[in-house]
Design an enzyme around this catalytic site. Structure first.
Site, PDB file in Angstrom:
ATOM      1  CB  SER A 279      -0.907   0.010   1.235  1.00 30.31           C
ATOM      2  OG  SER A 279      -1.784  -1.089   1.203  1.00 30.31           O
TER       3      SER A 279
ATOM      4  CE  LYS B  96      -5.208  -1.099   2.032  1.00 34.78           C
ATOM      5  NZ  LYS B  96      -3.966  -1.877   2.102  1.00 34.78           N
TER       6      LYS B  96
ATOM      7  CE  LYS C 287       2.316   2.344   4.543  1.00 36.08           C
ATOM      8  NZ  LYS C 287       1.688   1.501   3.486  1.00 36.08           N
TER       9      LYS C 287
END
Length: 301
Positions: free
Chosen positions: A99, A174, A242
């Site tokens: 990701s 995502k 993140k």
């Protein structure tokens, strides 16, 4: 059967690679922490570097923590790019299942396309449980031709494999997923903390809510973890933090406001400040508990 390279054998990558081996594919494996012996025992081959993986594999999968990690594995010393074949008749496919930034993803694709090879982004949702059970949701950004080639391989790791669009589209999807999931987990934490502070059994509240419109995976899985105080990963807070940084940076570039996402990111930041980088993301509840001066308490039966 394909010859596949798999780089990144952590909580997610290891079971994903195992499914591919059991699916009959030949795998060349690399991880900076070493290749697990049980994967070798199943038939996987350990490689000393990403470069060596690329020399052997037709399809190279990466499953890594963050954008800089992917860039280093692809283009650093002894990286994948160093091992790619120069034969114009042999186009290899690099599939990044990490990701990472959608913008960086598109840049990586351009660089690899210039070398004569294809690139796809295929980030996943479903966490460690989904990886172990091969029930991941996989969001793919690729040309239709590349998607058709990799879809049967991805299907061994997930129950849902969706072609979202061109390269980068999987990462955009995502990011959207992480916006929804993070907000849902935070909402579950608020709801169960509220119930507990009011003197009502949060376990029974969760059970009731699962039968109504509030039902969700976040309530089912993370709600249970909050009640039972099980905060081992799972999906680590440092990684979800993140992902929300990527979401907010991308939103800023697009001129989009994501106020709830920003709030949840700050709660994750507080977890990091309290030593919670490796906690499961359900531990976001700890920061709400600090503010309320109350810990969720499961009532005795």
């Amino acid at each position: 059967m394909a010859t596949i390279g798999f780089i990144g054998l952590g909580i997610m990558g290891k079971p994903m690679a195992e499914h591919l081996i059991k699916g009959g594919h030949r795998l060349f494996l690399h991880s900076r922490s070493g290749v697990p012996a049980d994967l070798v025992a199943l038939g996987g081959s350990a490689a000393s570097s990403p470069e060596e993986v690329a020399r052997h594999a037709d399809i190279i999968i990466t499953m890594l923590p963050d954008t800089p990690d992917v860039e280093k594995v692809l283009f650093g010393e002894h990286g994948v790019a160093d091992g790619l074949q120069s034969d114009p008749g042999r186009s290899q496919i690099i599939v990044d299942m990490s990701s990472i930034s959608p913008l960086a993803t598109r840049e990586f694709a351009v660089r690899l396309n210039a070398l004569g090879h294809d690139y796809a982004d295929a980030p996943v949702s479903g966490g460690d449980i989904g990886a172990q059970n091969a029930t991941l949701t996989i969001m793919v950004g690729a040309s239709k031709t590349v998607f058709d080639r990799i879809q049967p391989i991805l299907a061994l790791m997930g129950k849902s494999v969706t072609h979202i669009g061109d390269v980068g589209a999987g990462q955009v999807c995502k990011v959207a997923n992480q916006i929804v999931v993070s907000s849902a987990i935070e909402a579950v934490a608020e709801a169960l903390l509220f119930a507990s502070k009011a003197g009502v059994d949060p376990a029974k509240v969760r059970q009731a809510l699962l039968g109504g419109f509030a039902a969700s995976k976040a309530l089912e899985v993370h709600g249970q973890r909050m009640i039972e105080r099980r905060f081992e990963p799972g999906f680590r807070i440092e990684l979800h933090h993140k992902d929300l940084n990527i979401a907010l940076q991308s939103a800023a570039e697009l001129g989009v406001s994501l106020p709830t996402t920003a709030t949840v990111r700050e709660l994750f930041s507080a977890c990091l400040a309290h030593g919670g980088a490796k906690w499961d993301n359900s531990a976001i509840v700890k920061m709400l508990e600090k503010l309320a001066n109350h810990e969720i308490q499961k009532h005795p039966e």
